[in-house]
Design an enzyme around this catalytic site. Structure first.
Site, PDB file in Angstrom:
ATOM      1  N   SER A   1    -107.972  11.384 -16.323  1.00 21.28           N
ATOM      2  CA  SER A   1    -107.175  10.234 -16.727  1.00 21.28           C
ATOM      3  C   SER A   1    -106.332   9.747 -15.529  1.00 21.28           C
ATOM      4  O   SER A   1    -106.863   9.592 -14.435  1.00 21.28           O
ATOM      5  CB  SER A   1    -106.310  10.663 -17.924  1.00 21.28           C
TER       6      SER A   1
ATOM      7  N   ASP B   1    -115.289   6.991 -24.554  1.00 18.45           N
ATOM      8  CA  ASP B   1    -113.883   6.844 -24.183  1.00 18.45           C
ATOM      9  C   ASP B   1    -113.579   5.378 -23.882  1.00 18.45           C
ATOM     10  O   ASP B   1    -114.197   4.787 -23.005  1.00 18.45           O
ATOM     11  CB  ASP B   1    -113.631   7.709 -22.938  1.00 18.45           C
TER      12      ASP B   1
ATOM     13  N   HIS C   1    -112.716  11.282 -23.844  1.00  9.59           N
ATOM     14  CA  HIS C   1    -111.839  11.260 -22.673  1.00  9.59           C
ATOM     15  C   HIS C   1    -111.840  12.622 -21.954  1.00  9.59           C
ATOM     16  O   HIS C   1    -111.471  13.629 -22.542  1.00  9.59           O
ATOM     17  CB  HIS C   1    -110.430  10.918 -23.170  1.00  9.59           C
TER      18      HIS C   1
END
Ligand code: NAG
Ligand code: NAG
Ligand code: NAG
Ligand code: NAG
Ligand code: NAG
Ligand code: NAG
Ligand code: NAG
Length: 458
Positions: free
Chosen positions: A153, A401, A425
C-alpha cells in the site's frame, strides 16, 4: 463528495498470529534532513531480527506505512517466510510521526506537522540503512549486505520510491498494491470506484449493488427531518443520534469507507480487521444486502453488523470513531498536502454521481489543518509520475483491489508488473495460507527468483 481517501488500512488490521519475534530498537534521526540550519533530532523506531542472517546475507527492509510498525511486522508473513532461505537480516522501520516515532510528541498542532512528508520518511530510511550497514561491517562480516525494500500500500509506494531516490541504498524493491499512479491526471478519479463496484457485482448477484444504490436516496429522504434522523440512527444502531447534515455526510463517508475496506480485505480466509471478518467478506456482506422482502435500510443494518460486529461484542456503531484516531488525522494531513489522490464516482449500479472537486477538498483540508495547498500534483513533481524510470522493482497488484487501478500495471525492463487475479490488497505480502489463490502462490515464487537474481548479481 468524499473528501479523504482510505489508504489508511493496514494499520488497523490486527494481527492474527502475533508470533513473529523481534528486538525493538531506536535510532536518532534529524527532524529535517534537508536543512543544515536546524539540528533537532527524534527517535525513530525499528524492529530487527538477525537470527537468520549469515555472512553478507541481504537486509530485508520493510518501509513502514501510516501506522505503528508492529502491525506491519505481524502482517507481512512473506518476509518472515523467505528470510531463512536468503539468510536475510530483517528490519521493519517505522514511518515518522506514526506509532512511537513522533518528532514533537503527541501534538495535533498543525505547525508541528510540517516534517511529515514522504521525502523526509525516505531520508530516515536511507539514514537507518547507512547506519545498519556500518554496524554490520564493523562486526567484521565482510562484504556490504545488499538491501531489498518491501512494502504494501503506501509502504509499497515508499519501497518503490526508495529504489528510485536512493538507488545506492536499496538494490531492489517489492512494492505490493502500491497505487503510485493514483495521482491527478495519471488515473481516472472514477477508476477506484469502478473496480470496487465490479468486485461487489462479481461476488454476488446484482440485488446486492442495486439495494446499496437504493440506500443513498433512502438515507437522504429519511434524514430530511429530525425525527427521521433519529429513526435512522436507531435502525443502524448508531451510538449517537444523527443531528445535523454534517452527521449525515459523516455517515455516508463512513459507509463508503466500509465498502472500500471490505473490497480491500476481501481475503480468501477469515482475517482480523477491526473485529474479525469471515473469508470473502464482500460475498458475505452481499448475501445479507442482496435479500428481498425487507426495507433496504434494514438490510443495510443487518449487513453492516457483519463488518462492525462479527464477534457479537459491539453494542452500537460509532461512525465517529475513526475521526478521533490520531493515525488517521496524520494520514489525512498527508492526503491534504503531498498525497492528493482524487476520487469520484459516476452514476452507476451501486453509486450516485459524485464529482471530484479540488476547491472543496482544499477548503476541507484548510478547516482541519489550517493549510491551503495550491497545487494537486506534488507527488508527481517529486517522483516523476509515469515518466519515472523504475529499475529492479516488482509491483504486485491484486486485481480484486480497488487500488490496483492506480498501480504500475505494465512491465518495462527490470520494473516487473505482476497482476494477480482473485487477490485483494497486498495479499501476497501476508503469510502463506492454504486458501491463497494460485496467482499469489505463483507470484511469491517468482518474486523469490527475482530477488535471488538481484542478490547474486551484486
Ligand atoms: C527471529 O524470529 C524467529 C522466528 O520467529 C525467532 O525464533 C527468533 O527468536 C527471532 N530472533 C530474534 C533475535 O528476535
Ligand atoms: C545545534 O547544536 C549545537 C550544540 O548543541 C548548538 O550549539 C547550536 O546552537 C545548535 N544549532 C541550531 C541551529 O540549533
Ligand atoms: C502517544 O500517545 C499514545 C497513546 O496515548 C502513547 O501510547 C504513546 O506512548 C505516545 N507517544 C509519545 C511519543 O508521546
Ligand atoms: C439474488 O440472490 C438472492 C438470494 O438467493 C435472491 O433472493 C434474489 O432474488 C437474487 N437476485 C437476482 C437479481 O438474481
Ligand atoms: C436519540 O434520540 C431519542 C429521542 O430524543 C432518544 O430517545 C434516544 O435515546 C437517543 N439515542 C441516543 C443513542 O442518544
Ligand atoms: C460526531 O462527532 C461530532 C464532533 O465531535 C459530534 O458533533 C457529532 O454529534 C457526532 N455524531 C455522531 C453521529 O456520532
Ligand atoms: C452485536 O451482536 C450482539 C450479539 O448478536 C447483539 O446483541 C448486538 O446488538 C449487536 N450489536 C450491533 C450494533 O448490531
Amino acid at each position: 463528495m468524499r473528501l479523504i481517501t482510505v489508504l489508511y488500512l493496514f494499520a488497523i488490521v490486527v494481527c492474527v498470529r502475533c508470533d513473529y519475534v523481534y528486538i525493538t530498537k531506536y535510532i536518532q534521526v534529524p527532524v529535517d534532513h534537508f536543512s543544515f540550519a536546524k539540528n533537532e533530532t527524534f527517535k525513530l523506531k525499528y524492529l530487527v531480527n538477525d537470527t537468520y542472517w549469515q555472512n553478507s546475507g541481504p537486509i530485508f527492509f520493510y518501509t513502514g506505512n501510516e501506522g505503528a510498525i508492529e502491525t506491519f511486522a505481524q502482517n507481512t508473513g512473506f518476509i518472515w517466510e523467505i528470510a531463512p532461505i536468503f539468510h536475510a537480516y530483517i528490519v521493519f522501520a517505522e514511518h515518522r510521526y506514526y506509532g512511537d516515532s513522533i518528532p514533537y510528541g503527541n501534538t495535533s498542532d498543525p505547525t508541528h506537522l510540517g516534517y511529515l512528508t514522504s521525502s523526509q520518511a525516505l531520508a530516515d530510511f536511507a539514514y537507518l540503512i547507512a547506519d545498519l550497514q556500518k554496524s554490520l561491517k564493523h562486526n567484521n562480516q565482510g562484504a556490504r549486505s545488499p538491501v531489498i525494500a518491501f512494502g504494501g500500500s503506501y509502504g509499497g509506494m515508499l519501497a518503490a520510491w526508495m529504489r528510485l531516490k536512493y538507488p545506492g541504498s536499496v538494490q531492489g524493491a517489492l512494492a505490493s498494491s502500491a497505487p503510485i499512479f493514483q495521482f491527478p491526471g495519471l488515473t481516472k478519479c472514477s477508476k477506484f470506484n469502478e473496480i470496487l463496484v465490479s468486485v461487489f457485482r462479481s461476488s454476488y448477484n446484482d440485488s446486492c449493488v442495486r439495494n446499496i444504490k437504493k440506500t443513498w436516496k433512502e438515507i437522504r429522504d429519511t434524514t430530511a427531518t429530525s425525527d427521521g434522523k433519529i429513526k435512522l440512527s436507531s435502525t443502524l444502531k448508531l451510538c449517537n443520534n444523527l443531528t445535523s447534515t454534517e452527521d449525515v455526510t459523516r455517515l455516508t463517508d463512513w459507509l463508503n469507507d466500509v465498502y472500500s475496506n471490505l473490497a480491500m480485505v476481501n481475503y480468501p480466509y477469515p482475517a482480523n480487521f477491526l473485529a474479525s471478518l469471515p473469508a470473502y467478506p464482500v460475498r458475505e456482506f452481499c448475501s445479507r444486502m442482496g435479500k428481498s422482502g425487507k426495507p433496504v435500510l434494514d438490510l443495510l443494518s443487518d449487513a453492516l453488523s457483519l463488518y462492525t460486529n462479527y464477534t457479537g461484542q459491539i453494542k452500537c456503531i460509532n461512525i465517529n470513531s475513526s475521526t478521533n484516531d490520531f493515525g488517521e488525522y496524520l494520514w489525512n494531513y498527508q492526503a491534504c498536502t503531498e498525497m492528493i489522490m482524487p476520487m469520484c464516482t459516476k452514476d452507476n449500479i451501486m453509486y450516485e454521481a459524485s464529482p471530484w472537486d479540488f476547491d472543496k477538498y482544499v477548503d476541507s483540508c484548510y478547516k482541519t489543518y489550517g493549510i491551503r495547498i495550491s497545487r494537486d500534483d506534488l507527488a508527481i513533481l517529486e517522483y516523476g509520475g509515469k515518466d519515472a524510470l523504475y529499475t529492479n522493482v516488482i509491483f504486485t497488484n491484486g486485481l480484486l483491489d480497488p487500488w490496483s487501478g492506480g498501480g504500475f500495471l505494465k512491465s518495462a525492463s527490470s520494473a516487473y508488473a505482476m497482476l494477480l487475479p482473485n487477490s485483494a490488497h497486498h495479499l501476497d505480502l501476508r503469510a502463506s495460507n492454504p486458501a491463497d489463490p494460485d496467482s499469489v502462490v505463483t507470484a511469491r515464487q517468482r518474486i523469490q527468483d527475482i530477488i535471488s537474481h538481484w542478490v547474486r548479481g551484486l
